[in-house]
Design a protein around this motif. Structure first.
Motif, PDB file in Angstrom:
ATOM      1  N   LYS A   1       0.834  -1.208   0.000  1.00  0.00           N
ATOM      2  CA  LYS A   1       0.000   0.000   0.000  1.00  0.00           C
ATOM      3  C   LYS A   1       0.860   1.246   0.000  1.00  0.00           C
ATOM      4  CE  LYS A   1      -4.212  -1.984   1.799  1.00  0.00           C
ATOM      5  NZ  LYS A   1      -4.317  -3.059   2.786  1.00  0.00           N
TER       6      LYS A   1
ATOM      7  N   MET B   1       2.194   1.635  -3.518  1.00  0.00           N
ATOM      8  CA  MET B   1       1.148   2.080  -4.444  1.00  0.00           C
ATOM      9  C   MET B   1       0.637   3.478  -4.111  1.00  0.00           C
ATOM     10  SD  MET B   1       0.926  -0.320  -6.610  1.00  0.00           S
ATOM     11  CE  MET B   1      -0.395   0.403  -7.573  1.00  0.00           C
ATOM     12  N   GLY B   2       1.024   4.005  -2.968  1.00  0.00           N
ATOM     13  CA  GLY B   2       0.564   5.340  -2.594  1.00  0.00           C
ATOM     14  C   GLY B   2      -0.809   5.343  -1.955  1.00  0.00           C
ATOM     15  N   PHE B   3      -1.281   4.181  -1.457  1.00  0.00           N
ATOM     16  CA  PHE B   3      -2.601   4.131  -0.818  1.00  0.00           C
ATOM     17  C   PHE B   3      -2.528   4.648   0.606  1.00  0.00           C
ATOM     18  CE2 PHE B   3      -3.551   0.163  -3.570  1.00  0.00           C
ATOM     19  CZ  PHE B   3      -3.583   0.962  -4.689  1.00  0.00           C
TER      20      PHE B   3
ATOM     21  N   GLN C   1       2.565   7.338 -10.260  1.00  0.00           N
ATOM     22  CA  GLN C   1       1.144   7.083 -10.532  1.00  0.00           C
ATOM     23  C   GLN C   1       0.707   7.800 -11.801  1.00  0.00           C
ATOM     24  OE1 GLN C   1      -0.548   8.578  -6.901  1.00  0.00           O
ATOM     25  NE2 GLN C   1      -0.594   6.588  -5.918  1.00  0.00           N
ATOM     26  N   LYS C   2       1.097   9.054 -11.914  1.00  0.00           N
ATOM     27  CA  LYS C   2       0.710   9.844 -13.089  1.00  0.00           C
ATOM     28  C   LYS C   2       1.274   9.236 -14.376  1.00  0.00           C
ATOM     29  CE  LYS C   2      -1.269  13.835 -11.444  1.00  0.00           C
ATOM     30  NZ  LYS C   2      -2.429  13.238 -10.757  1.00  0.00           N
TER      31      LYS C   2
ATOM     32  N   GLN D   1       1.562   6.184 -14.946  1.00  0.00           N
ATOM     33  CA  GLN D   1       0.966   4.855 -15.136  1.00  0.00           C
ATOM     34  C   GLN D   1       2.011   3.755 -14.991  1.00  0.00           C
ATOM     35  OE1 GLN D   1      -2.322   4.613 -15.473  1.00  0.00           O
ATOM     36  NE2 GLN D   1      -2.412   6.821 -15.431  1.00  0.00           N
TER      37      GLN D   1
ATOM     38  N   MET E   1       2.744   1.910 -12.233  1.00  0.00           N
ATOM     39  CA  MET E   1       2.471   0.785 -11.344  1.00  0.00           C
ATOM     40  C   MET E   1       1.053   0.272 -11.492  1.00  0.00           C
ATOM     41  SD  MET E   1       3.988   2.466  -7.943  1.00  0.00           S
ATOM     42  CE  MET E   1       2.966   3.900  -8.150  1.00  0.00           C
TER      43      MET E   1
ATOM     44  N   TYR F   1      -1.661  -2.713  -9.921  1.00  0.00           N
ATOM     45  CA  TYR F   1      -1.859  -3.426  -8.660  1.00  0.00           C
ATOM     46  C   TYR F   1      -2.952  -4.472  -8.835  1.00  0.00           C
ATOM     47  CZ  TYR F   1      -3.219  -3.896  -3.704  1.00  0.00           C
ATOM     48  OH  TYR F   1      -3.527  -4.359  -2.453  1.00  0.00           O
TER      49      TYR F   1
ATOM     50  N   PRO G   1      -5.244  -6.572  -6.605  1.00  0.00           N
ATOM     51  CA  PRO G   1      -5.584  -6.611  -5.177  1.00  0.00           C
ATOM     52  C   PRO G   1      -5.851  -8.022  -4.673  1.00  0.00           C
ATOM     53  CG  PRO G   1      -7.465  -5.868  -6.457  1.00  0.00           C
ATOM     54  CD  PRO G   1      -6.333  -6.022  -7.427  1.00  0.00           C
TER      55      PRO G   1
ATOM     56  N   GLY H   1      -8.506  -0.079 -16.267  1.00  0.00           N
ATOM     57  CA  GLY H   1      -7.056   0.026 -16.371  1.00  0.00           C
ATOM     58  C   GLY H   1      -6.611   1.108 -17.334  1.00  0.00           C
TER      59      GLY H   1
ATOM     60  N   GLY I   1      -6.563   6.118 -16.884  1.00  0.00           N
ATOM     61  CA  GLY I   1      -5.500   7.101 -16.738  1.00  0.00           C
ATOM     62  C   GLY I   1      -5.015   7.677 -18.062  1.00  0.00           C
TER      63      GLY I   1
ATOM     64  N   ARG J   1      -6.580  -6.317 -16.066  1.00  0.00           N
ATOM     65  CA  ARG J   1      -6.637  -4.873 -15.858  1.00  0.00           C
ATOM     66  C   ARG J   1      -5.230  -4.290 -15.734  1.00  0.00           C
ATOM     67  NH1 ARG J   1      -9.540  -2.104 -10.680  1.00  0.00           N
ATOM     68  NH2 ARG J   1      -7.686  -2.852  -9.603  1.00  0.00           N
TER      69      ARG J   1
ATOM     70  N   GLN K   1      -3.382  -1.633 -18.290  1.00  0.00           N
ATOM     71  CA  GLN K   1      -2.827  -0.370 -17.793  1.00  0.00           C
ATOM     72  C   GLN K   1      -1.412  -0.144 -18.321  1.00  0.00           C
ATOM     73  OE1 GLN K   1      -2.771  -0.060 -13.462  1.00  0.00           O
ATOM     74  NE2 GLN K   1      -1.420   1.713 -13.667  1.00  0.00           N
TER      75      GLN K   1
ATOM     76  N   ASN L   1      -8.803   2.615  -4.601  1.00  0.00           N
ATOM     77  CA  ASN L   1      -7.362   2.378  -4.630  1.00  0.00           C
ATOM     78  C   ASN L   1      -6.824   2.349  -6.049  1.00  0.00           C
ATOM     79  OD1 ASN L   1      -6.671   2.337  -1.970  1.00  0.00           O
ATOM     80  ND2 ASN L   1      -6.854   0.118  -1.730  1.00  0.00           N
ATOM     81  N   HIS L   2      -7.557   1.687  -6.916  1.00  0.00           N
ATOM     82  CA  HIS L   2      -7.097   1.647  -8.307  1.00  0.00           C
ATOM     83  C   HIS L   2      -7.098   3.051  -8.909  1.00  0.00           C
ATOM     84  CE1 HIS L   2      -6.413   0.360 -12.404  1.00  0.00           C
ATOM     85  NE2 HIS L   2      -7.507   0.995 -12.778  1.00  0.00           N
TER      86      HIS L   2
ATOM     87  N   LYS M   1      -6.552   5.756  -7.417  1.00  0.00           N
ATOM     88  CA  LYS M   1      -5.351   6.417  -6.920  1.00  0.00           C
ATOM     89  C   LYS M   1      -4.114   5.904  -7.656  1.00  0.00           C
ATOM     90  CE  LYS M   1      -6.063   7.201  -2.495  1.00  0.00           C
ATOM     91  NZ  LYS M   1      -6.059   6.812  -1.082  1.00  0.00           N
ATOM     92  N   ALA M   2      -4.074   4.582  -7.832  1.00  0.00           N
ATOM     93  CA  ALA M   2      -2.893   3.960  -8.451  1.00  0.00           C
ATOM     94  C   ALA M   2      -2.657   4.472  -9.859  1.00  0.00           C
ATOM     95  CB  ALA M   2      -3.045   2.442  -8.462  1.00  0.00           C
ATOM     96  N   ILE M   3      -3.721   4.843 -10.571  1.00  0.00           N
ATOM     97  CA  ILE M   3      -3.527   5.338 -11.933  1.00  0.00           C
ATOM     98  C   ILE M   3      -3.492   6.862 -11.960  1.00  0.00           C
ATOM     99  CG2 ILE M   3      -4.468   3.277 -13.026  1.00  0.00           C
ATOM    100  CD1 ILE M   3      -7.074   4.732 -13.461  1.00  0.00           C
ATOM    101  N   GLY M   4      -3.245   7.450 -10.798  1.00  0.00           N
ATOM    102  CA  GLY M   4      -2.974   8.882 -10.759  1.00  0.00           C
ATOM    103  C   GLY M   4      -4.197   9.781 -10.847  1.00  0.00           C
ATOM    104  N   LEU M   5      -5.401   9.218 -10.629  1.00  0.00           N
ATOM    105  CA  LEU M   5      -6.590  10.074 -10.650  1.00  0.00           C
ATOM    106  C   LEU M   5      -6.753  10.744  -9.288  1.00  0.00           C
ATOM    107  CD1 LEU M   5      -9.126   7.790 -12.541  1.00  0.00           C
ATOM    108  CD2 LEU M   5      -7.394   9.322 -13.457  1.00  0.00           C
TER     109      LEU M   5
END
Lengths: 274, 299
Positions: free
Chosen positions: A55, A58-60, A79-80, A82, A84, A86, A88, A108, A111, A159, A163, B173-174, B176-180
């Protein structure tokens, strides 16, 4: 964009500590790297911080201390870009949610889309290709709850593929799937490695690790060993990880010099960020 | 009564009230509010935000009173306080060790009580009863305009952001993971929630608006596994209940908001028992087929 892209598309973690809101320490002073283009297994007991580390990467969640870089970029930039993807754990997903497999895989691609998230021809093509790679094309209109355990994993793996993330994190991908599915997922991961993806897998399945993982990271609230599978995954390191020192002694250990340096040694062998 | 007699009676029942301007207005407004609430209710039930809906609806009361006292549109005051309550809830939750439901409970009752005190102290022509229970049969022209603006804004925002909102409900979470920007999604959903409540204020009143925000989505969720179908079923059942409820209120001389919610609850009860796949009867017939057991109801 590419600043210090020395360790291309790997993950570098320095001095990471995470405390939960109930003041429980989840991770303490984690230092490790995930080599680009490798499959790395993250091994440790339940509650040992595997998911927490995921987490954080992934930045959670927001770490208390420490830095994480993915392909030389901090998490938010990664993240921006694309970078990574994940996959779950099954119990993190609401399987009753009214979405189809196709919808999930298309997520996916969000972004890459404009604000209205209208898929382009390329988005559709990549979604179909990803579904094909995991063998889920025929099931794409199914609601996700109507899938078997293995199919559910493959849907979320698709997914991640759609991505086009270069770094893929899979949290317990082999729990609740049969042997055939496990083999299928492993084959796919090895294919992805050949294509240059960096893969981090958390797993309980010690037996299969040596068959497909290049490297291992052993974690129980801090890193206890890391390195190539053959050298780092030994009876001693496993005992250390699962026999586990209580956390309170760990903090004293790392603070105190003598045993602290003993603990540090596996870290230095694990290519800590220069 | 013969078949023809029944048909004529039904015809009269439906047509006779339309000779009154206020009934035509009330029917249009409640049907419109039914659409807006139903669309949002799909997101609210999936996200599990029913309690949040209840909180926002109660928290608007001081806003309405203040707005009337200051002579500004009630919708503005209601929105500011409704949205403000959600911000307060978020703040208190992040700064204390309390669980979310406790925080929501404390904050919204506080806002509501403050509204009651204001309403009984500030001399104004605010009818507390109308705020609490709605008054669509007596709705004024300016209130209709405000309802329309709030409702249309909600529909446009949801239409434009529907995919992000659905992703936010399903897998933040997803996102966030894709930068939204999940923070933005969170506040978008909260603001459309507040706007919808503002739109429904005149029809259902704040006490019952939560039913219009939850029940249509709950009905639809028991009937389908596809989101687009869920939207249609939700809107269909909501509009049906709103229109018939308004008629019922006219003919029986009973509360409009009450009638609407009673009908909605009836539909829900029938669906809960009879739904082909997730109904109680179907689950009893094929217990082995029931795909896992449904999660605790979000109601």
């Amino acid at each position: 964009m590419m600043q210090t892209a020395i360790q291309t598309q790997g993950i570098a973690i320095e001095g990471l500590s995470v405390t939960y809101s109930n003041a429980r320490l989840a991770l303490y002073n984690v230092n490790c790297t995930v080599e680009p283009g490798s499959i790395t297994a993250l091994v440790g007991p339940n509650g040992g911080g595997k998911s927490t580390l995921f987490k954080a990467i992934m930045g959670f969640l927001q770490p208390d201390q420490g830095r994480i870089h993915i392909d030389g970029d901090p998490v938010q930039r990664a993240q921006k870009r694309q970078l990574m993807a994940y996959v779950p754990q099954s119990d993190e997903v609401d399987w009753h949610f009214p979405v189809s497999v196709f919808d999930v895989v298309m997520m996916g691609r969000y972004g890459y889309m404009n604000l209205l998230r209208i898929p382009s021809a390329k988005d559709r093509r990549l979604v179909m290709e990803s579904l094909e790679r995991v063998g889920m094309v025929d099931l794409r209109h199914r609601q996700i709850g109507e899938l078997s355990g293995g199919q559910r994993k493959r849907a979320f793996l698709a997914r991640a593929l759609a991505q086009e993330g270069k770094v893929i994190l899979l949290d317990e991908p082999f729990t609740g799937v049969d042997v055939k599915t496990e083999k299928r997922i492993i084959d796919l991961l090895m294919q992805l490695r050949r294509e240059g993806h960096t893969i981090l897998v958390s797993t309980h399945d010690l037996a299969s690790i040596s068959t497909f993982c290049d490297r291992v990271i052993l974690i129980n609230q801090t890193i206890l060993a890391a390195g190539p599978t053959a050298t780092a995954l030994t009876e001693d390191t496993l005992t250390l990880t699962f026999g586990g020192l209580p956390l309170s002694s760990l903090q004293q250990l790392t603070a105190g010099s003598r045993l602290g340096s003993a603990l540090d040694s596996p870290l230095t062998s694990a290519e800590v960020q220069p | 009564m013969s078949d023809g007699g029944v048909a004529i009676a039904l015809w009269d029942w439906l047509i006779a009230p339309l000779q009154f301007g206020f009934m035509v207005k009330a029917l249009w407004v409640s049907a419109f509010v039914g659409v807006v609430c139903a669309v949002l209710s799909c997101y609210i039930t999936l996200k599990g935000w029913s309690l949040m809906g209840d909180a926002v609806s109660h928290a608007v009361v001081p806003g309405v009173v203040v707005a009337y006292a200051l002579g500004i549109p009630f919708a503005l005051g209601a929105f500011v306080f409704g949205f403000g309550a959600t911000v307060a809830i978020g703040y208190v939750k992040s700064k204390t060790r309390l669980k979310e439901d406790a925080v929501i409970g404390v904050v919204f009752t506080g806002f509501f009580a403050f509204g009651l005190v204001l309403a009984t102290k500030i001399p104004s022509n605010v009818d507390l009863f109308h705020i609490l229970f709605g008054n669509v049969l007596g709705i004024s022209q300016s209130d209709i305009v405000q309802t329309l603006i709030a409702g249309l804004t909600t529909l446009v925002i949801i239409l434009l952001r529907r995919k992000d909102l659905l992703l936010f409900c399903f897998d933040p979470n997803h996102a966030k993971a894709i930068g939204l920007n999940t923070q933005l999604m969170y506040y978008t959903l909260l603001s459309v929630l507040a706007l919808t409540i503002v739109a429904a204020l005149q029809t259902a009143g704040i006490v019952l608006v939560v039913a219009m925000l939850v029940t249509p989505g709950a009905i639809a969720y028991l009937l389908t596994d596809r989101f687009d179908h869920m939207l249609m079923i939700s809107v269909g059942s909501s509009v049906l209940a709103c229109v018939l409820g308004t008629y019922m209120s006219y003919h029986l001389d009973v509360s409009t908001g009450g009638s609407i919610v009673v009908l909605l609850t009836l539909i829900f009860t029938v669906v809960m028992v009879m739904a082909p796949k997730y109904g109680i009867l179907a689950q009893q017939r094929h217990p082995s087929q029931s795909p896992l057991s449904p999660e605790p109801p979000v109601l």
